[in-house]
Design a protein around this motif. Structure first.
Motif, PDB file in Angstrom:
ATOM      1  N   ALA A 153       0.838  -1.199   0.000  1.00  0.00           N
ATOM      2  CA  ALA A 153       0.000   0.000   0.000  1.00  0.00           C
ATOM      3  C   ALA A 153       0.874   1.251   0.000  1.00  0.00           C
ATOM      4  O   ALA A 153       1.919   1.303   0.636  1.00  0.00           O
ATOM      5  CB  ALA A 153      -0.908   0.000   1.224  1.00  0.00           C
ATOM      6  N   THR A 154       0.431   2.273  -0.719  1.00  0.00           N
ATOM      7  CA  THR A 154       1.132   3.543  -0.766  1.00  0.00           C
ATOM      8  C   THR A 154       0.545   4.432   0.331  1.00  0.00           C
ATOM      9  O   THR A 154      -0.580   4.913   0.217  1.00  0.00           O
ATOM     10  CB  THR A 154       0.956   4.216  -2.143  1.00  0.00           C
ATOM     11  N   GLY A 161      -2.298   7.647   6.230  1.00  0.00           N
ATOM     12  CA  GLY A 161      -3.448   7.104   5.512  1.00  0.00           C
ATOM     13  C   GLY A 161      -3.011   6.536   4.178  1.00  0.00           C
ATOM     14  O   GLY A 161      -1.850   6.644   3.782  1.00  0.00           O
ATOM     15  N   VAL A 162      -3.940   5.911   3.492  1.00  0.00           N
ATOM     16  CA  VAL A 162      -3.659   5.336   2.181  1.00  0.00           C
ATOM     17  C   VAL A 162      -4.110   6.326   1.116  1.00  0.00           C
ATOM     18  O   VAL A 162      -5.199   6.894   1.205  1.00  0.00           O
ATOM     19  CB  VAL A 162      -4.379   3.986   2.001  1.00  0.00           C
ATOM     20  N   SER A 163      -3.272   6.510   0.128  1.00  0.00           N
ATOM     21  CA  SER A 163      -3.562   7.434  -0.959  1.00  0.00           C
ATOM     22  C   SER A 163      -4.832   7.009  -1.705  1.00  0.00           C
ATOM     23  O   SER A 163      -4.952   5.864  -2.124  1.00  0.00           O
ATOM     24  CB  SER A 163      -2.383   7.461  -1.933  1.00  0.00           C
ATOM     25  N   TYR A 170      -5.464  -0.157  -6.589  1.00  0.00           N
ATOM     26  CA  TYR A 170      -5.383  -1.361  -5.759  1.00  0.00           C
ATOM     27  C   TYR A 170      -6.675  -2.178  -5.866  1.00  0.00           C
ATOM     28  O   TYR A 170      -6.636  -3.391  -6.098  1.00  0.00           O
ATOM     29  CB  TYR A 170      -5.125  -0.955  -4.303  1.00  0.00           C
ATOM     30  N   ASN A 171      -7.811  -1.521  -5.688  1.00  0.00           N
ATOM     31  CA  ASN A 171      -9.099  -2.231  -5.731  1.00  0.00           C
ATOM     32  C   ASN A 171      -9.366  -2.857  -7.094  1.00  0.00           C
ATOM     33  O   ASN A 171      -9.860  -3.981  -7.186  1.00  0.00           O
ATOM     34  CB  ASN A 171     -10.239  -1.288  -5.354  1.00  0.00           C
ATOM     35  N   LYS A 172      -9.011  -2.155  -8.157  1.00  0.00           N
ATOM     36  CA  LYS A 172      -9.214  -2.682  -9.510  1.00  0.00           C
ATOM     37  C   LYS A 172      -8.340  -3.911  -9.748  1.00  0.00           C
ATOM     38  O   LYS A 172      -8.806  -4.937 -10.253  1.00  0.00           O
ATOM     39  CB  LYS A 172      -8.898  -1.595 -10.531  1.00  0.00           C
TER      40      LYS A 172
END
Length: 141
Positions: free
Chosen positions: A33-34, A58-60, A67-69
């Motif tokens: 995660a970024t 937090g996550v960008s 990420y989700n895609k």
């Protein structure tokens, strides 16, 4: 029940390898995660009201969309491959001939050579016997 082709049977071990690779990719994806780091100024809610810096992590949002895609695509492919493995395994269980089931298990599932497969199934090391038996079986169905 869907009939499996010889080509699909030959892909069994390749599909299993791909499942392992996708699973590893999903694990790495979760660990990569970024994160975005920032700070804000604030103070305590009680006296003395001293100003201090509070870190925020937090996550960008841009990364989350990508990420989700990617995760969704990998999970869909994984599901399709697991279904394919299940179809192949159901097909193997439905075969009535013991020698054919053994040949498939040894050659296509475990990846043994034709020579070793022949030795284990028929007791002699003629590569042609199991190979021809499989070809005849798939021509019949």
């Amino acid at each position: 029940m869907k009939t499996i082709t010889l080509r699909e049977l030959e892909e069994y071990r390749l599909i299993k390898n791909e499942i392992v690779q996708i699973t590893e990719s999903l694990e790495k994806l979760g660990n990569a995660a970024t994160f975005v780091f920032d700070t804000v100024k604030g103070s305590s809610s009680q006296i003395p009201y001293q100003e201090r810096v509070i870190p925020i992590v937090g996550v960008s949002p841009k990364y989350m969309k990508i990420y989700n895609k990617r995760k969704q695509r990998l999970e869909l492919l994984l599901s399709e491959l697991l279904d394919k493995l299940s179809q192949i395994e159901d097909f193997i269980k439905s075969i009535n001939q013991s020698d054919i089931r053994q040949i498939i298990e040894l050659r296509y599932i475990k990846g043994l050579s034709w020579k070793i497969t022949a030795k284990k199934v028929y007791g002699y090391a003629s590569e042609d016997a199991p190979r021809k038996a499989i070809k005849r079986y798939f021509l019949q169905i």
